[in-house]
Design a protein around this motif. Sequence first.
Motif, mmCIF file in Angstrom:
data_model
loop_
_atom_site.group_PDB
_atom_site.id
_atom_site.type_symbol
_atom_site.label_atom_id
_atom_site.label_comp_id
_atom_site.label_asym_id
_atom_site.label_seq_id
_atom_site.Cartn_x
_atom_site.Cartn_y
_atom_site.Cartn_z
ATOM 1 N N LYS A 55 -2.184 -8.172 2.602
ATOM 2 C CA LYS A 55 -0.956 -8.243 1.806
ATOM 3 C C LYS A 55 -1.159 -8.854 0.422
ATOM 4 C CE LYS A 55 2.483 -8.309 5.529
ATOM 5 N NZ LYS A 55 3.760 -8.904 5.960
ATOM 6 N N LYS A 56 -2.405 -9.161 0.080
ATOM 7 C CA LYS A 56 -2.647 -9.723 -1.249
ATOM 8 C C LYS A 56 -2.810 -8.622 -2.300
ATOM 9 C CE LYS A 56 -4.677 -14.047 0.396
ATOM 10 N NZ LYS A 56 -5.871 -14.944 0.372
ATOM 11 N N LYS A 57 -3.075 -7.402 -1.828
ATOM 12 C CA LYS A 57 -3.159 -6.262 -2.722
ATOM 13 C C LYS A 57 -2.790 -5.030 -1.913
ATOM 14 C CE LYS A 57 -7.226 -4.831 -3.954
ATOM 15 N NZ LYS A 57 -8.618 -4.746 -4.491
ATOM 16 N N PRO A 58 -2.419 -3.930 -2.572
ATOM 17 C CA PRO A 58 -2.037 -2.730 -1.821
ATOM 18 C C PRO A 58 -3.209 -2.148 -1.048
ATOM 19 C CG PRO A 58 -2.143 -2.284 -4.180
ATOM 20 C CD PRO A 58 -2.262 -3.760 -4.025
ATOM 21 N N ILE A 59 -2.886 -1.370 -0.019
ATOM 22 C CA ILE A 59 -3.907 -0.699 0.774
ATOM 23 C C ILE A 59 -4.512 0.417 -0.070
ATOM 24 C CG2 ILE A 59 -4.334 0.692 2.841
ATOM 25 C CD1 ILE A 59 -1.964 -0.825 4.140
ATOM 26 N N SER A 60 -5.822 0.395 -0.223
ATOM 27 C CA SER A 60 -6.526 1.348 -1.091
ATOM 28 C C SER A 60 -6.942 2.566 -0.289
ATOM 29 C CB SER A 60 -7.749 0.682 -1.730
ATOM 30 O OG SER A 60 -7.373 -0.414 -2.529
ATOM 31 N N GLY A 61 -6.057 3.536 -0.211
ATOM 32 C CA GLY A 61 -6.367 4.757 0.496
ATOM 33 C C GLY A 61 -5.155 5.308 1.205
ATOM 34 N N GLY A 62 -5.344 6.465 1.860
ATOM 35 C CA GLY A 62 -4.223 7.107 2.530
ATOM 36 C C GLY A 62 -3.256 7.684 1.506
ATOM 37 N N ILE A 63 -1.975 7.354 1.671
ATOM 38 C CA ILE A 63 -0.943 7.855 0.762
ATOM 39 C C ILE A 63 -0.111 6.671 0.261
ATOM 40 C CG2 ILE A 63 0.888 9.551 0.397
ATOM 41 C CD1 ILE A 63 -0.024 11.037 2.858
ATOM 42 N N PRO A 64 -0.604 5.911 -0.713
ATOM 43 C CA PRO A 64 0.177 4.800 -1.264
ATOM 44 C C PRO A 64 1.329 5.303 -2.145
ATOM 45 C CG PRO A 64 -2.190 4.568 -1.736
ATOM 46 C CD PRO A 64 -1.952 5.974 -1.278
ATOM 47 N N HIS A 65 2.389 4.494 -2.189
ATOM 48 C CA HIS A 65 3.526 4.785 -3.062
ATOM 49 C C HIS A 65 3.275 4.245 -4.467
ATOM 50 C CE1 HIS A 65 6.523 6.084 -0.041
ATOM 51 N NE2 HIS A 65 5.863 5.278 0.763
ATOM 52 N N CYS A 66 3.706 5.014 -5.454
ATOM 53 C CA CYS A 66 3.812 4.532 -6.828
ATOM 54 C C CYS A 66 5.296 4.565 -7.187
ATOM 55 C CB CYS A 66 3.017 5.401 -7.793
ATOM 56 S SG CYS A 66 1.260 5.563 -7.393
ATOM 57 N N PHE A 67 5.936 3.426 -7.246
ATOM 58 C CA PHE A 67 7.363 3.316 -7.553
ATOM 59 C C PHE A 67 7.661 1.877 -7.927
ATOM 60 C CE2 PHE A 67 11.616 2.007 -6.283
ATOM 61 C CZ PHE A 67 12.392 2.921 -6.986
ATOM 62 N N PRO A 68 8.495 1.647 -8.924
ATOM 63 C CA PRO A 68 9.237 2.571 -9.782
ATOM 64 C C PRO A 68 8.477 2.933 -11.066
ATOM 65 C CG PRO A 68 10.019 0.355 -10.169
ATOM 66 C CD PRO A 68 8.937 0.238 -9.132
#
Length: 312
Positions: free
Chosen positions: A94-107
Amino acid sequence: MATVSMSLSFPALSFHNLRRSKRFSGMASASANKEATSVGVRITEGEGKLPKVVLTSAQGSEAEVYLFGGCITSWKVPSGRDLLFVRPDAVFNKKKPISGGIPHCFPQFGPGPMQQHGFARNMDWSLIDSENVEGNPVVTLELKDGPYSRSMWDFGFQATYKVILNGKSISTELSITNTDNKPFSFNAALHTYFRASVTGASVRGLKGCKTLNKDPDPKNPIEGQEERDVITFPGFVDCIYLDTPDELSLDNGLGDVISIRNTNWSDAVLWNPHLQMEASYRDFVCVENAKIGTVQLDPEQTWTAKQIFSVN
């Protein structure tokens, strides 16, 4: 964001009751040997002890969705092949986003006034619905504004994310609703990492599209037009395609041809970091559905975009 802390000491928990009485949040804890189970849907403990939702279709396909970031990290077809890729340097703390798969870019897509790609991939989403339709599991996640999001973007919103798993396809539906009393604008994307052999991977369907090529200078993209029928990844690739068709085709170089269809994702992004990620760049390509142009929403308005990945 509303949350409920739960210890997964079942078997009493059913998704029928979960749907009607309480949401399951990324703030909840899971024990490695305890799971919440519905037909085709399980909540269990993933990497870093983070809760994840596992979907299994009647045909034997499987997907995994982490509540942290609302991130789909795995899509396995019935043969067991995983068509998504999670980078070996990914962290689940939880200190950084998960790098891979299908991450969200918003907003926000890319750099800007807030953190890279916005905050949705750094927040806990809640599981608010689960059902099984003719052997196909369907789950809906939700994200709402809170102190963390408002520290960067001071608006009230609700995002819902529906994931549907079929035998040879996975589809998503992202809806953004303005719950504030004033308008707001945003960009969005689904930053999909596909497992691939980078030397053999190729994308079709983008010929004639306007391009914004971020190579060599990401801060000053070069405008152009795509002239190739087949786009490959011979080196560093970071290119935005505007007003794209509603279907692209990805040959992952590993024997799979993946149809990438969409509704209302008006743009696309191709990315491979090449030597900037020497440990893993050979094993994936990113083909991202995006909304690069600004979406403006008045209070109570909703914007929705869908995508579906399928293999023959």
